[in-house]
Scaffold this motif. Structure first.
Motif, PDB file in Angstrom:
ATOM      1  N   PRO A  67       0.713  -1.282  -0.162  1.00 57.09           N
ATOM      2  CA  PRO A  67      -0.174   0.035   0.033  1.00 57.09           C
ATOM      3  C   PRO A  67       0.813   1.311   0.109  1.00 57.09           C
ATOM      4  O   PRO A  67       2.021   1.393   0.222  1.00 57.09           O
ATOM      5  N   ARG A  68       0.322   2.259  -0.235  1.00 51.16           N
ATOM      6  CA  ARG A  68       1.211   3.742  -0.317  1.00 51.16           C
ATOM      7  C   ARG A  68       0.203   4.847   0.178  1.00 51.16           C
ATOM      8  O   ARG A  68      -0.666   5.339  -0.020  1.00 51.16           O
ATOM      9  N   ARG A  69       0.603   5.083   1.441  1.00 47.71           N
ATOM     10  CA  ARG A  69      -0.045   6.116   2.156  1.00 47.71           C
ATOM     11  C   ARG A  69       0.742   7.246   2.696  1.00 47.71           C
ATOM     12  O   ARG A  69       1.597   6.913   3.594  1.00 47.71           O
ATOM     13  N   HIS A  70       0.900   8.499   2.031  1.00 50.32           N
ATOM     14  CA  HIS A  70       1.789   9.392   2.715  1.00 50.32           C
ATOM     15  C   HIS A  70       1.012  10.188   3.825  1.00 50.32           C
ATOM     16  O   HIS A  70      -0.099  10.229   4.035  1.00 50.32           O
ATOM     17  N   GLY A  71       2.110  10.739   4.471  1.00 50.07           N
ATOM     18  CA  GLY A  71       1.388  11.701   5.519  1.00 50.07           C
ATOM     19  C   GLY A  71       2.634  12.523   5.846  1.00 50.07           C
ATOM     20  O   GLY A  71       3.749  12.156   5.628  1.00 50.07           O
ATOM     21  N   LYS A 105       5.125  10.724   8.167  1.00 51.85           N
ATOM     22  CA  LYS A 105       5.552   9.414   7.690  1.00 51.85           C
ATOM     23  C   LYS A 105       6.914   9.816   6.593  1.00 51.85           C
ATOM     24  O   LYS A 105       7.767   9.378   6.464  1.00 51.85           O
ATOM     25  N   ASP A 106       6.477  10.917   6.333  1.00 48.70           N
ATOM     26  CA  ASP A 106       7.444  11.641   5.284  1.00 48.70           C
ATOM     27  C   ASP A 106       8.706  12.499   5.926  1.00 48.70           C
ATOM     28  O   ASP A 106       9.747  12.820   5.392  1.00 48.70           O
ATOM     29  N   GLU A 133       4.070  -1.625   3.364  1.00 50.53           N
ATOM     30  CA  GLU A 133       4.170  -0.506   2.837  1.00 50.53           C
ATOM     31  C   GLU A 133       5.559   0.143   2.695  1.00 50.53           C
ATOM     32  O   GLU A 133       6.341  -0.247   3.406  1.00 50.53           O
TER      33      GLU A 133
END
Lengths: 138, 405
Positions: A35-39, A42-43, B69
């Protein structure tokens, strides 16, 4: 070059090709499957939860630079020993000689003398560095 | 088609695929065995939930690596960040190409090497590939733009560079003794025996060179006691702090593949590779499939032994301090290996390079010199420990140790 001489290098080429393909497949899988969820959190830089103060690419200790310079000198010197080792073994065990530019022939004694001078220089360099304190991590 | 498949190049290609598959499986199970052995040493159970005795754990790990991820944080240098695990993985998995696995096999009229490639510079190839491993670590640390990563990368570079010199010199001792850089040839030269029962392995000629090579192999693979680059208590994960999912997995697989290649190299150089002592193969069956299979099992056993030793050391020894790590490399191992080099030159010059008595005598002399100089150097105390008294004063005893006081 005969086929038998080039064959091992072709085989190494095949290995590099296969492993490169495998690496590529793994990278593609890494980028597509999960999955790919940015925040914003997290970045950000991982620094145990503390907001980082400055960029990580700062000046680093000169002692590491010293190690790098010493390594360059030494590793090049050691690499020179490799072809010599093979020639010397041949000269000492079978009595084979090397043709010299002035028409003479170099036996094991000549090879030993040449390497003796080079090796003395290498050891002298190491002792000098040691005395100067370059090998000390202080 | 059959003609190609039974030629050396065809066999090499088939072997590439087989060995690569076996290596990937072995690496996955190395991680399982590392956890099991650490559990055994620390009196725990280790992985025991997935499958019988936890045997399916590597498969579960692999699935997790894939499905988690893959975070690429915003502050990293993205192309380099992707390139770093790829280069580690690539370099770690091409080193096996020059390792001889099982002598020669009779295929129809052809006698083929059970070795992917047998170039005349086999040893140099392995050494070169091994030293390229440092690029991936530097790239990973630099691209991550994280302080832990960059410190880990710098430490790793310094230790790997320092230990590469004694490593090269140790291998050089064997080159001088054997007179060839072909690994298959080095194995064949060790198949004889002394007095009819001692196998003619190089370990009985140059034990010190083997011990030093083993130490440098640990340092090159960043294994404890030399795992400064990823010292968890100080640097979180070192150069792979910012990596996750399959990219982290690639770093991990690369490290274990590096261990396997280094173990195989040590087995070939010092323990006769696929040579099984005390079992004489006759000319007729030396190249049959069962002989080759036995040889492959023998070298695998030797590799497994070295890997077990590495794991045992990891869970037994504490970590070196960084200045002591470099001190060991530059002020102890390099002088010792230079001495071993001189010894090997003298032995070859006088024609005694295959005589265990002369070689072991020379090794003993070098060992005595090393121990004597070590005993003399002990007086100059280095580092912060110099400020501590040797024994603690009596009134602090209650604070540092026994609950009874």
């Amino acid at each position: 070059m005969r086929v038998a001489e080039i064959e091992p290098y072709a085989a190494i080429g095949v290995v590099i090709l296969v492993v490169t393909l495998l690496t590529g497949v793994m990278l593609i899988l890494a980028h597509t499957v999960g999955p790919r969820r940015h925040g914003p959190v997290k970045d950000s830089v991982y620094e145990s939860g503390v907001p980082p103060i400055a960029d990580a690419r700062r000046r680093f200790n000169v002692r590491f630079y010293m190690i790098a310079v010493l390594f360059l000198l030494f590793d090049v010197e050691v690499i020179f020993l490799w072809p010599w080792a093979k020639l010397f073994h041949g000269a000492a065990t079978t009595g084979a000689t090397l043709p010299l530019e002035n028409g003479g022939e170099a036996g094991k004694g000549f090879l030993l003398l040449g390497m003796g001078l080079f090796f003395a220089l290498l050891v002298f360099g190491l002792l000098y560095e040691w005395k100067k304190g370059a090998l000390k991590w202080e | 088609m059959i003609e190609f498949l039974t030629s050396q190049l065809g066999v090499s290609i088939i072997l590439t695929v087989c060995v690569l598959g076996a290596l990937l499986g072995a690496v996955a199970y190395c991680i399982y065995f590392e956890r099991k052995i650490s559990a055994w040493i620390q009196d725990r159970f280790g992985p025991n939930r997935v499958g019988p005795r936890g045997l399916l754990q590597p498969i579960a790990d692999g699935a997790k690596f894939l499905l988690k991820e893959d975070v690429i944080p915003g502050h990293v240098d993205k192309p380099l960040f992707v390139l770093a695990p790829a280069s580690i993985f690539l370099v770690a998995f091409i080193g096996f190409a020059a390792i001889p696995w099982g002598g020669q096999l009779q295929l129809g009229d052809n006698l083929v090497n059970i070795q992917v490639a047998n170039p005349d510079i086999g040893l140099l190839y392995i050494l070169g590939v091994a030293s390229m491993g440092v690029y991936g670590i530097v790239l990973g640390g630099w691209a991550s733009n994280n302080k832990y990563s960059i410190y880990g990368a710098i430490r790793a570079t310094a230790s790997m560079l320092s230990y590469e010199i004694p490593m090269g010199l140790c291998i050089l001792v064997i080159v001088l003794t054997m007179g060839t850089l072909r690994l298959e040839q080095i194995t064949v030269l060790q198949t004889g025996s002394w007095l009819g029962f001692i196998p003619q392995w190089n370990i009985f000629l140059h034990p010190l060179a083997f011990i030093i090579l083993f130490i440098t192999a640990l340092a090159e693979a960043n294994r404890t006691p030399f795992d400064m680059p990823e010292a968890e208590q100080e640097l979180v994960g070192g150069y792979h702090t910012e990596y996750s999912a399959l990219k982290f997995g690639m770093f991990f697989l690369g490290e274990y593949a590096h261990m396997i290649t280094a173990s195989a190299l040590m087995a070939v150089l010092f323990f006769g590779g696929w040579h099984l002592p005390w079992i004489p193969w006759t000319q007729a069956d030396a190249h049959q499939w069962y002989a080759v299979l036995a040889k492959i099992l023998v070298i695998s056993g030797k590799i497994a032994g070295f890997i077990f030793l590495m794991m045992w050391l990891r869970w037994t020894l504490p970590r070196f301090r960084f200045d002591r790590l470099l001190w060991l490399a530059w002020q102890r191992l390099i002088p010792a290996t230079l001495g071993l080099f001189v010894l090997a030159v003298i032995l070859v010059y006088t024609g005694n390079h295959q005589s265990p008595l002369w070689a072991l005598g020379g090794n003993a002399v070098i060992l005595v010199i090393m121990l004597a100089s070590g005993a003399m150097a002990r007086r100059e105390v280095t580092g912060r420990q110099g400020n501590l008294p040797r024994t603690l004063p009596a009134d602090t005893r209650g604070f540092v140790g026994s609950p009874s006081s």
